[in-house]
Design a protein around this motif. Structure first.
Motif, PDB file in Angstrom:
ATOM      1  N   SER A  83      63.875  77.860  24.171  1.00 35.19           N
ATOM      2  CA  SER A  83      63.050  77.008  23.810  1.00 35.19           C
ATOM      3  C   SER A  83      61.999  77.397  22.659  1.00 35.19           C
ATOM      4  N   ASP A 124      67.419  70.739  22.190  1.00 33.09           N
ATOM      5  CA  ASP A 124      67.230  71.634  23.330  1.00 33.09           C
ATOM      6  C   ASP A 124      67.236  70.966  24.858  1.00 33.09           C
ATOM      7  N   GLU A 125      67.640  71.682  25.639  1.00 32.75           N
ATOM      8  CA  GLU A 125      67.714  70.920  27.044  1.00 32.75           C
ATOM      9  C   GLU A 125      66.209  70.399  27.482  1.00 32.75           C
TER      10      GLU A 125
HETATM   11 MG    MG Z   1      63.898  76.164  27.366  1.00 28.96          MG
END
Ligand code: MG
Ligand code: ADP
Length: 259
Positions: free
Chosen positions: A44, A175-176
């Motif tokens: 992230s 991104d998750e």
């Molecule tokens: Mg992350």
């Protein structure tokens, strides 16, 4: 040759703490890449840095998009070039529907290109949005929902996919969800990417979910450990991770395993 996002020897610190330690990765239009790695490995951080988040300090390296130095550009300028970043920290915006939000995003882009622009006419916008919703097989009622208000992880991803469909980026970074492992969200991203991908779209999907291949078919898989990409390969790399986890890579890094 289409546009490419090039990450070169990227070093990033957060609050003076080095997190990314020399990341190299290139995503071309038309390619689907998966960036995997355990929690806390820096995935992230990479996404936030690409977006231009001010908390992430680039101490060395380069970010190039379509030959342009991204470090010189603000977040919205990056997006105008065709780099799409899913909302990393989705906030509820009271009273703003998904449709309003998307129309504002389109109009902001139009005005950036031409300050005199009056904005996309509502009928044209409705047509565009319904076309895109049909393309990603999304129920039309979704457009009337208030953005992120009570959205599940999966619904946030649905909103992102719709935003991506409407804005037609050249490279998208997904991104998750910050809630971590959310299979529903990953499935929605996978379906959306599957429907939108083609020669004009490059995608970097970021997840720590090792069974990603059940959902998405990346051509390239990269594994991040402690702020570095330590392994890159094809889909077989994700299969190997599913079976063996990350320990073999840690051992390889420490020089304790077989070469
Ligand atoms: Mg992350
Ligand atoms: P991942 O997404 O792979 O789980 P992150 O990039 O979120 O990893 O985190 C990597 C490391 O950077 C962690 O040690 C995390 O605590 C730290 N970090 C990331 N963002 C911040 C931030 N905004 N403030 C403080 N530490 C951060």
């Amino acid at each position: 040759m289409g546009a490419a996002l090039e990450i070169r020897n990227l070093h990033v610190s957060v609050e003076g703490q080095p997190i990314l330690r020399g990341v190299n990765l290139t995503v071309q239009q038309g390619e689907v890449h998966a960036l995997m790695g355990p929690n806390g490995s820096g995935k992230s951080t990479l996404a936030n840095t690409l977006m231009g988040h001010p908390a992430y300090e680039i101490t060395a390296g380069q970010l190039i998009f379509d030959g342009v130095d991204l470090l010189e550009l603000e977040t919205d300028e990056r997006s105008r070039l065709g780099l799409f970043m899913a909302f990393q920290y989705p906030v509820a915006i009271p009273g703003v529907t998904v449709a309003n939000f998307l129309r504002n995003a389109i109009n902001a882009r139009r005005r950036a290109e031409n300050p005199e622009d009056k904005g996309i006419p509502i009928p044209a916008f409705r047509k565009l949005m319904t076309e895109k919703m049909d393309m990603i097989q999304m129920d039309h009622s979704f457009a009337g929902r208030y953005l992120n208000e009570g959205f599940s992880g999966g619904e946030k991803k649905r909103a992102e996919i719709l935003q991506m469909a409407v804005l037609e980026p050249r490279i998208a970074v997904m991104d998750e969800t910050d809630s971590g492992l959310d299979i529903d969200a990953l499935r929605i991203v996978a379906e959306g990417v599957g429907r939108l991908s083609g020669p004009d779209l490059g995608v970097l999907v970021i997840t720590h979910y090792q069974r990603i291949l059940n959902y998405i078919q990346p051509q390239f898989v990269h594994i991040m450990l402690e702020g570095q990409i330590v392994e890159s390969g094809g889909p077989e790399l994700a299969l190997h991770l599913e079976e063996h986890g990350y320990d073999w890579l840690r051992e390889k890094q420490n020089g304790t395993g077989e070469a």
